[in-house]
Design a protein around this motif. Sequence first.
Motif, PDB file in Angstrom:
ATOM      1  N   LEU A 162      -0.885   3.433   4.399  1.00 48.70           N
ATOM      2  CA  LEU A 162      -1.223   4.807   4.021  1.00 48.70           C
ATOM      3  C   LEU A 162      -0.349   5.796   4.793  1.00 48.70           C
ATOM      4  CD1 LEU A 162      -5.131   4.957   3.729  1.00 48.70           C
ATOM      5  CD2 LEU A 162      -3.422   4.508   1.968  1.00 48.70           C
ATOM      6  N   ILE A 163      -0.192   5.511   6.096  1.00 45.62           N
ATOM      7  CA  ILE A 163       0.622   6.409   6.920  1.00 45.62           C
ATOM      8  C   ILE A 163       2.065   6.414   6.415  1.00 45.62           C
ATOM      9  CG2 ILE A 163       1.551   6.801   9.247  1.00 45.62           C
ATOM     10  CD1 ILE A 163      -1.096   5.577  10.311  1.00 45.62           C
ATOM     11  N   LEU A 164       2.583   5.200   6.195  1.00 48.38           N
ATOM     12  CA  LEU A 164       3.969   5.076   5.720  1.00 48.38           C
ATOM     13  C   LEU A 164       4.124   5.760   4.361  1.00 48.38           C
ATOM     14  CD1 LEU A 164       6.669   3.738   6.542  1.00 48.38           C
ATOM     15  CD2 LEU A 164       6.026   1.805   5.119  1.00 48.38           C
ATOM     16  N   GLY A 165       3.141   5.546   3.495  1.00 43.77           N
ATOM     17  CA  GLY A 165       3.180   6.152   2.163  1.00 43.77           C
ATOM     18  C   GLY A 165       3.166   7.669   2.244  1.00 43.77           C
ATOM     19  N   PHE A 166       2.350   8.171   3.172  1.00 42.52           N
ATOM     20  CA  PHE A 166       2.257   9.617   3.364  1.00 42.52           C
ATOM     21  C   PHE A 166       3.606  10.176   3.815  1.00 42.52           C
ATOM     22  CE2 PHE A 166       1.357  13.322   6.029  1.00 42.52           C
ATOM     23  CZ  PHE A 166       0.539  14.059   5.189  1.00 42.52           C
ATOM     24  N   VAL A 196       0.833  -1.203   0.000  1.00 42.34           N
ATOM     25  CA  VAL A 196       0.000   0.000   0.000  1.00 42.34           C
ATOM     26  C   VAL A 196       0.866   1.250   0.000  1.00 42.34           C
ATOM     27  CG1 VAL A 196      -1.597   1.369   1.400  1.00 42.34           C
ATOM     28  CG2 VAL A 196      -2.035  -1.041   1.043  1.00 42.34           C
ATOM     29  N   SER A 197       1.904   1.244   0.851  1.00 42.61           N
ATOM     30  CA  SER A 197       2.729   2.453   0.919  1.00 42.61           C
ATOM     31  C   SER A 197       3.455   2.664  -0.405  1.00 42.61           C
ATOM     32  CB  SER A 197       3.717   2.375   2.083  1.00 42.61           C
ATOM     33  OG  SER A 197       4.618   1.325   1.879  1.00 42.61           O
ATOM     34  N   ALA A 198       3.873   1.552  -1.055  1.00 43.15           N
ATOM     35  CA  ALA A 198       4.556   1.693  -2.347  1.00 43.15           C
ATOM     36  C   ALA A 198       3.616   2.302  -3.380  1.00 43.15           C
ATOM     37  CB  ALA A 198       5.061   0.336  -2.823  1.00 43.15           C
ATOM     38  N   VAL A 199       2.386   1.780  -3.443  1.00 41.35           N
ATOM     39  CA  VAL A 199       1.429   2.313  -4.419  1.00 41.35           C
ATOM     40  C   VAL A 199       1.178   3.803  -4.169  1.00 41.35           C
ATOM     41  CG1 VAL A 199      -1.000   2.251  -5.110  1.00 41.35           C
ATOM     42  CG2 VAL A 199       0.280   0.129  -4.903  1.00 41.35           C
ATOM     43  N   VAL A 200       0.896   4.127  -2.898  1.00 37.53           N
ATOM     44  CA  VAL A 200       0.573   5.519  -2.570  1.00 37.53           C
ATOM     45  C   VAL A 200       1.767   6.429  -2.853  1.00 37.53           C
ATOM     46  CG1 VAL A 200       0.014   7.080  -0.660  1.00 37.53           C
ATOM     47  CG2 VAL A 200      -1.201   4.936  -0.904  1.00 37.53           C
ATOM     48  N   THR A 201       2.965   5.981  -2.429  1.00 37.17           N
ATOM     49  CA  THR A 201       4.156   6.798  -2.631  1.00 37.17           C
ATOM     50  C   THR A 201       4.420   7.017  -4.117  1.00 37.17           C
ATOM     51  OG1 THR A 201       5.060   5.787  -0.653  1.00 37.17           O
ATOM     52  CG2 THR A 201       6.577   7.044  -1.996  1.00 37.17           C
ATOM     53  N   MET A 202       4.340   5.936  -4.902  1.00 38.14           N
ATOM     54  CA  MET A 202       4.640   6.050  -6.330  1.00 38.14           C
ATOM     55  C   MET A 202       3.674   7.012  -7.024  1.00 38.14           C
ATOM     56  SD  MET A 202       7.279   4.609  -6.787  1.00 38.14           S
ATOM     57  CE  MET A 202       8.143   4.027  -5.375  1.00 38.14           C
ATOM     58  N   VAL A 203       2.388   6.838  -6.731  1.00 43.85           N
ATOM     59  CA  VAL A 203       1.407   7.699  -7.392  1.00 43.85           C
ATOM     60  C   VAL A 203       1.583   9.155  -6.943  1.00 43.85           C
ATOM     61  CG1 VAL A 203      -1.048   8.232  -7.594  1.00 43.85           C
ATOM     62  CG2 VAL A 203      -0.270   5.880  -7.765  1.00 43.85           C
TER      63      VAL A 203
END
Lengths: 404, 253
Positions: free
Chosen positions: A345-349, A33-40
């Motif tokens: 999500l938190i990590l991605g943020f 999830v964090s990878a997807v959120v971070t990449m986008v």
Amino acid sequence: MQMFLTTLVLALREIRRHILRSFLTILGIVIGVSAVVTMVTLGNGATAAVKEQISSLGTNILQVRPGQGFGRGGGGATPPNFDLDDVAAIRGQVAGVRAVAAQAQSSGTAIRNAANWSTTINGTTADYFDVQPWPLTSGRVFTRAEEQAGKAVCIIGSTVYDNLFRGEEAVGERFRIRDLSCQVIGVLSKRGQSGFGGDQDDVVIMPLKAVQRRFTGNREIRLMLVGTDPAYDTAAIQSSLQSLLRERRRINGGKEDDFNIFDTKQISDTLTGTTTILTRIVTAVAGISLLVGGIGIMNIMLVSVTERTREIGIRLAIGAVAREVLLQFLVEAVALACLGGILGLILGFVASISIAPLMKAPFIFDPQINLIAFGFSALIGVVFGYFPARRAASLNPIDALRHE
Amino acid sequence: MPVPAAGGAGRVASKADILISLRGVTKTFGQGPTAFQALKGVDMDVRKGDFIAVMGPSGSGKSTTMNILGCLDVPTAGQFLFRGFAIETLDRDQRALLRRRYLGFVFQGFNLLARTTALENVELPLLYRGEDRATRHRMGMAALDKVGLADWWDHTPAELSGGQQQRVAIARAIVTQPDVLLADEPTGNLDSERSVEIMELLTDLNRQSGITVLMVTHEPDMAAFAHTVVHFKDGLVDRVEANHRPGVVPALN
């Protein structure tokens, strides 16, 4: 509903009881999830940064240069530069042209007192500031009279200002550039890096004639900036500009142009298109890692069903119906996956907010991708949790109790 | 919660104090040439408030009978009446609901949930009955108090002795106030002193709370606490002994 609440309580207790195992179980989802959120998020930031940088070149501007491609000649003789007659012809004969600025470039060291700074000298006409608005922080642009006379006046970029004047009042002051003493009449606002990495603020702008006479020693123009009227079709302007220049440069029939017309909007579209595609590819890879995370959950849940066979036996013996055991394990898997989603999500943020500045891209929070990534992680919990849950529910209580 | 009645199962006339009755119950495991008949036609009655010890060598069918009585397994043939209802016609979930409402289980290996406090273990059946938090807590503490472990409510099984663990298991079995307590060698993992304590606890529950106790045991000392001792042999009830002085352990006299 009562049954659901009961199983939710049981599932949360179970997660809390095996906190380390639960964390390891959801690690895959967290990373996915964090990878997807971070990449986008970073991809959106990069796209925005590219757009921003391109638009700093100016919108509705056609750049006209001699030769084909970026600065390279056609292979044979060097194609001739333009002159002021070309500028006048374009201004007079092409419909949809707002202003045309000519540009002749040189470079040299600017010296004031003990400070010296090597910079680009840009000779142009007053139209330059009509073609692309570039606000001044102080002073004024040069007048037609100063332009015609080729007076030694200059407008300096913020980098030059910082290096020569260091915060002092610059307007009215003089400095020397390549043996020419010139008077500062204006200071430009900061524009930042161009899309191609150059510092746009490292420039001294002077009247075209002054640069031609004192530095380049000819009447040639290396670049024309054609400001177009947004109401007109850029492609139409571009094609009439092309035929005019072909005519003036006597290029007949099938011969190739010995000049090129560069549309900033077109380049902007191309570059943002590229970053968008790259973002999608990287996101797809990140999505695969999310899927792998889901398989990880299934794996651990299956092991957990085997490991907890006795526990399932106890629950069945004291009166849990198969549905409740199924629901418990399913809710456990979904709760784990959702927990992983939230942590992701938190990590991605955190990751995107800290990496974005390193990439010199803005951080743009995208609620949509956060929602999608979270929803997908919950879905993974349902899909990959169902199989182990069904296995747990189908156990025979006698065998389960006997299990060692 | 009423006994879930399957279609066709109706109330059968029976003597009022007969709680459980098995008639010609057989159980066959497997099929074809490898089939093994564990029960060959068991007839057995359990009166309300009875304390029965089931004895017999391994393979005699006593565990299979207990599984059937505990509604964990179904007979291959024969009749199983519980409170006058034909249990053999119930499906899996209906039997689960029956266990939840009327039965309590105590196992040889305690079978408590690890890393779970005594109170949470005891509350577990109440959770499945949908009791709210306050009720669960109140009933759970009452059950722990009954087995003398109210002060140990927040200890996990790892922090309790074997005897204490079995007491928690008994508290879990009686927290729902079941009609029948099924105990499968409840003292099998305990030393003789703890065993006697557990038996005394079961005797108390039987006498004071009127819970019918069905217990499998290998030890005659433990069987001596029961009112009735049922001996199994080769898949049949061999003989039924009445004990007129339950609790008087011959070995200790």
